[in-house]
Design an enzyme around this catalytic site. Structure first.
Site, mmCIF file in Angstrom:
data_model
loop_
_atom_site.group_PDB
_atom_site.id
_atom_site.type_symbol
_atom_site.label_atom_id
_atom_site.label_comp_id
_atom_site.label_asym_id
_atom_site.label_seq_id
_atom_site.Cartn_x
_atom_site.Cartn_y
_atom_site.Cartn_z
ATOM 1 N N GLN A 313 45.347 25.336 13.075
ATOM 2 C CA GLN A 313 46.611 25.148 12.575
ATOM 3 C C GLN A 313 46.503 24.256 11.380
ATOM 4 O OE1 GLN A 313 49.549 26.676 12.801
ATOM 5 N NE2 GLN A 313 50.614 25.214 11.503
ATOM 6 N N GLU A 314 46.020 23.244 11.666
ATOM 7 C CA GLU A 314 45.816 22.372 10.568
ATOM 8 C C GLU A 314 45.181 22.534 9.171
ATOM 9 O OE1 GLU A 314 47.305 19.479 10.181
ATOM 10 O OE2 GLU A 314 47.829 18.797 12.302
ATOM 11 N N SER A 315 43.977 23.464 9.627
ATOM 12 C CA SER A 315 42.950 23.567 8.295
ATOM 13 C C SER A 315 42.412 24.866 8.184
ATOM 14 C CB SER A 315 41.924 22.457 8.445
ATOM 15 O OG SER A 315 41.020 22.761 9.334
#
Length: 514
Positions: A313-315
């Protein structure tokens, strides 16, 4: 796909009607010759169910499922042990009631006028619609008018058969279908995914969970409106078991247990994104293997697959990822956070994962102890995304708006309000992108569901391939000359392995679990 709707007003009205009908049976502990007394004398509550991610499943030796958890709580409520029996299809479930082999059916069964003529329903606790599904890339029917029995197959005992019969009589005279007595709804969904069947019909929640692992499964149309889901028991003059169920569901509704379990299994939402899910599963195959060992190494307080979902989700698992605000790396850490954790290179995969895991552990440690254990992670993730102070504001706002600050269901509904001036202007820490934190947590939950199911499916495929290799080991040239290789048998057994088999979240369990 229709939005899942948990209609507590509707449930409350039906519960009151049921209470009126059962009033002569309450209090039920005082009776000696009744179903509850028989269960307590036996010391075992016998519950029949089907194998599905929502009802009952065994993953790595641990039992899961909305109906399983509720059934276990009800058994505890009665002071007895729980015995689960898994059946292949719905018809077999009702056979268990008819033959006296089950006290209750807890399997995501829909309340239906035909069923309640023969069986006693319990309280209704969520709702689903029945939907016709097909495989992406194949012809999508826009109406039931042209669907034939060569295309549509239904599992035995499926409630939708009554709806199809009514539609055939009133709207679609050419509509036809067949019932496969040997397969359940889960197996038929697999057949559609694998291209062995054109269409089948299943409930909206089961479909949404399947799509997390099999994005090629698509909804063609809704066959029914929303229908309440309930448990069933035998219908006779003794209502003590129904009275006990009513009392039990009222108690878990009042103490918040029901809402927490529903949030756990139904709170992931149903806004399925085919492209995003397909891209994620491709990354699982192509990128995750290089990072898996690091996620396992540093996921000490949580499941490593959840940590991996957070990182995606972050990267999107890109070590070089950089946002316009300056956060970087697999876990998208700020420069200040990285320095506080002693990191020297945010783009180094190991440093980023170890730092992100430690930062998340810090957030979890700050979550108030009054928050239930299985919901603490969602509060921590919201804090990870928007800051711990704003998570405190969200809890405070939940209290001000008559919600429960320890319930993730209640708090997440208030998160979008943190970006609206009438609300944030009265909060301690002011404006926050609460709507982004809401989406952040929901996306992670969806990725986690997909990752767990997909990896378990791959493990199952590998186990099946190993078994096949053991059944037909490599032979020397001399042995090959002695006897011909059994190609027909080999092909018949291996054909099922040429395409994706169902997720282990949907893996058939042993017929009986004690």
């Amino acid at each position: 796909m229709k939005k899942l709707k948990i209609n507590y007003l509707f449930i409350g009205i039906l519960t009151l009607l049921l209470a009126a009908a059962l009033w002569p049976s309450i209090p039920w502990f005082g009776k000696t010759e009744n179903h509850v007394a028989a269960i307590q004398a036996r010391g075992v509550l016998r519950v029949s169910t089907i194998d599905s991610p929502l009802t009952y499943a065994v993953v790595n030796g641990k039992k899961y499922g909305l109906d399983y958890e509720l059934a276990q709580q009800f058994a505890n409520y009665l002071g007895v042990k729980l015995k689960i029996t898994v059946r292949q299809n719905i018809s077999q479930l009702f056979d268990d009631l008819d033959n006296g082999n089950a006290d209750l059916l807890a399997a995501g069964l829909v309340y239906d006028s035909a069923r309640v003529k023969k069986y006693q329903p319990g309280p209704m606790y969520y709702s689903v619609s029945q939907q016709l599904v097909y495989r992406v890339g194949q012809y999508r029917p826009r109406s039931l008018a042209t669907v034939t029995e060569n295309q549509l197959t239904i599992a035995p005992g499926h409630v939708v058969v009554n709806d199809l019969q009514r539609l055939k009589e009133t709207k679609f005279p050419d509509l036809s279908w067949k019932v496969d007595d040997k397969k359940g709804s889960t197996t038929l969904l697999e057949d559609v995914i694998n291209g062995k069947l054109d269409y089948t019909i299943a409930d909206s929640v089961a479909i949404s969970l399947f799509q997390r692992v099999h994005p090629e499964l698509a909804v063609a149309l809704d066959v029914t409106d929303e229908q309440p889901v309930t448990w069933f028991s035998r219908l006779d003059d003794d209502n003590t078991l129904s009275a006990a169920l009513l009392d039990f569901f009222n108690s878990i509704n009042e103490d918040g247990s029901l809402a927490r379990i529903e949030e756990k299994y139904l709170g992931h939402g149903d806004d399925f994104d085919y492209v995003d899910t397909r891209s994620f599963l491709r990354a699982v195959d192509n990128v995750l293997p290089e990072l898996e060992a690091l996620f396992k190494k540093y996921a000490k307080e949580i499941d490593w697959r959840l940590l991996a979902a957070i990182s995606y989700q972050e990267s999107h698992w890109d070590p070089q990822a950089t946002s316009p605000t300056g956060v970087r790396g697999l876990m998208m850490l700020t420069k200040n956070t990285a320095q506080s954790l002693g990191l020297t290179d945010r783009t180094d995969a190991e440093q980023s994962i170890s730092g992100g895991a430690r930062y998340l552990e810090d957030m979890m440690a700050k979550v108030p102890e009054t928050v239930p254990e299985d919901e603490r992670i969602w509060f921590a993730l919201a804090a990870y995304n928007m800051g711990y102070a704003h998570m405190l504001d969200a809890r405070a706002l939940t209290v001000k708006t008559k919600g429960n600050p320890d319930s993730w269901t209640d708090v997440k509904q208030r998160l979008p309000l943190l970006s609206q001036k009438p609300y944030y202007s009265k909060l301690t820490y002011g404006y926050a992108r609460g709507h982004e934190a809401y989406a952040y947590v929901e996306n992670i939950r969806k990725y986690q569901i997909s990752l767990v199911g997909y990896l378990q499916e791959k493990e199952k495929q590998e186990a099946e391939a190993m078994k096949l290799a053991q059944d037909y080991p490599a032979a020397s040239p001399e042995e090959l000359n002695k006897a011909p290789f059994p190609f027909i048998s080999f092909l018949s057994q291996s054909s099922g392995y040429l395409t994706h088999s169902p997720s282990l979240l949907f893996t058939p369990q042993k017929k009986e679990e004690k």
